[in-house]
Design a protein around this motif. Structure first.
Motif, PDB file in Angstrom:
ATOM      1  N   ASN A  26      -4.565  73.809 -91.765  1.00  0.00           N
ATOM      2  CA  ASN A  26      -4.827  74.220 -90.386  1.00  0.00           C
ATOM      3  C   ASN A  26      -3.320  74.424 -89.743  1.00  0.00           C
ATOM      4  OD1 ASN A  26      -4.882  73.117 -87.290  1.00  0.00           O
ATOM      5  ND2 ASN A  26      -7.037  73.305 -88.090  1.00  0.00           N
ATOM      6  N   ASP A  33      -3.764  78.094 -81.947  1.00  0.00           N
ATOM      7  CA  ASP A  33      -4.946  78.572 -82.887  1.00  0.00           C
ATOM      8  C   ASP A  33      -4.729  79.899 -82.948  1.00  0.00           C
ATOM      9  OD1 ASP A  33      -6.637  76.289 -83.658  1.00  0.00           O
ATOM     10  OD2 ASP A  33      -6.566  76.004 -81.256  1.00  0.00           O
ATOM     11  N   ASN A  38      -7.756  77.944 -89.879  1.00  0.00           N
ATOM     12  CA  ASN A  38      -8.063  76.701 -90.419  1.00  0.00           C
ATOM     13  C   ASN A  38      -8.913  77.053 -92.005  1.00  0.00           C
ATOM     14  OD1 ASN A  38      -8.893  73.636 -90.184  1.00  0.00           O
ATOM     15  ND2 ASN A  38     -10.811  74.580 -90.798  1.00  0.00           N
ATOM     16  N   THR A  83      -8.577  83.799 -86.263  1.00  0.00           N
ATOM     17  CA  THR A  83      -8.846  84.022 -84.643  1.00  0.00           C
ATOM     18  C   THR A  83      -7.500  85.122 -84.291  1.00  0.00           C
ATOM     19  OG1 THR A  83      -7.563  82.041 -83.910  1.00  0.00           O
ATOM     20  CG2 THR A  83      -9.984  81.839 -84.452  1.00  0.00           C
ATOM     21  N   GLN A 137     -15.878  75.818 -85.440  1.00  0.00           N
ATOM     22  CA  GLN A 137     -14.468  75.802 -84.558  1.00  0.00           C
ATOM     23  C   GLN A 137     -14.771  75.375 -83.100  1.00  0.00           C
ATOM     24  OE1 GLN A 137     -12.303  79.258 -83.094  1.00  0.00           O
ATOM     25  NE2 GLN A 137     -10.166  78.308 -83.756  1.00  0.00           N
ATOM     26  N   HIS A 141     -13.448  72.080 -81.449  1.00  0.00           N
ATOM     27  CA  HIS A 141     -12.707  71.846 -80.359  1.00  0.00           C
ATOM     28  C   HIS A 141     -13.479  70.902 -79.221  1.00  0.00           C
ATOM     29  CE1 HIS A 141      -9.554  75.502 -80.778  1.00  0.00           C
ATOM     30  NE2 HIS A 141      -9.757  74.656 -81.967  1.00  0.00           N
TER      31      HIS A 141
END
Length: 318
Positions: A26, A33, A38, A83, A137, A141
């Protein structure tokens, strides 16, 4: 009919337990992010004498495996997610990394001679919404109260994926003792081919510590420096520090190049990518716990910062 019996490579008194591995990678250590954000992988590796006969026959047949050695098989499942630099933007810039996910299962074949490890692994899975990376995700989150990712509607499209990887490592190619510590250096070469990843790589890992186990370093999620999903237990507590370098010449990365057979978001991939890693591993009898801190050079044109992430691995023999 293909035999599924125990391999003839070991006598009954040489059988050893299989090994369970959990690897979590991670980018929390970077505070953002972004990029490779991840990865999680669960796997099991058979013990000495536990490989089915078809695996032993395959290892003996493959020309790039050793003529003799201990054969093991591994089975795993994993998920990766990627991302752009700002997940709060609903429509990310076209020159930033696309949203992408990779959900896969794997089967691996490995042969170890004591000084050399050959590893062949096949991964088959799905890229795109079918990878469930967007849902994963968003769910995580929501639990931890982090920003909700807004741009998954622009992820690359569904596509079946396949990757065949091969790695050869030479354990303790250089080894010795210094100031009461043991050390060894393990070089490696390898590569991958498939519509998800295609690359060639080479590098080395250096270890320094007490009661070094007979292994090749902790496991990682590919593409990465190679490790081993098994290790020889020590009677006492063991501790070692490690550092490694790996260079890759990349011909294909679907998470940057976009879908193979249809239009999707993409960026200009860098051909040469390097990883540097440092870490620490603890062994207590049949348990190995390791943390690796990874620095990865920019993978595409417009990525201005080095990618940083941590990898935590737990290995249990049972």
């Amino acid at each position: 009919m293909i035999g599924l019996g125990i391999s003839p490579q070991a006598r009954a008194d040489e059988f050893e337990d299989g090994t369970f591995n959990l690897v979590l990678e991670n980018d929390l250590v970077s505070g953002f992010d972004q990029d490779y954000t991840n990865g999680i992988q669960l796997s099991w590796t058979s013990g000495l004498g536990g490989a089915p006969s078809w695996a032993v026959d395959a290892a003996r047949w493959l020309p790039f495996f050793a003529d003799q050695g201990d054969v093991r098989v591994s089975y795993g499942i994993g998920q990766n997610m990627y991302t752009p630099s700002d997940i709060t933007v609903a429509d990310p810039p076209a020159d930033d990394r696309p949203y992408a996910g990779w959900l896969y299962g794997s089967i691996g074949l490995m042969e170890e001679t004591g000084t050399r490890l050959d590893q062949l692994q096949l991964q088959i899975g799905m890229v795109g919404p079918a990878s469930l990376a967007d849902k994963t995700q968003s769910w995580v989150h929501g639990i931890i109260g982090a920003d909700k990712p807004q741009g998954w509607d622009h992820q690359i499209n569904n596509e079946p994926g396949i990757v065949l990887t091969y790695e050869r490592s030479w354990r303790a190619f250089v080894s010795g003792d210094i100031w009461g510590f043991s050390f060894d250096a393990t070089p490696h070469i390898g590569g991958a081919v498939g519509n998800v990843f295609t690359y060639a790589n080479a590098g080395a890992t250096l270890r320094l510590g007490w009661n070094l186990p007979d292994d090749y370093g902790p496991p990682r999620i590919e593409p990465s420096l190679p490790g081993s999903g098994f290790f020889e237990p020590q009677d006492d507590f063991g501790l070692y520090f490690f550092a490694g370098l790996d260079g890759r010449a990349v011909a294909r990365n679907i998470f940057l190049d976009g879908n193979t057979f249809q239009d999707s978001r993409s960026v200009d991939r860098n051909i040469f990518v390097g990883d540097a890693q440092v870490g620490v591993a603890f062994t207590i009898r049949t348990v190995r716990l390791a943390y690796t801190h990874v620095f990865r050079t920019p993978e595409f044109d417009g990525q201005h910062n080095v990618d940083k992430f941590g990898a935590l691995s737990l290995t249990l023999r049972f």
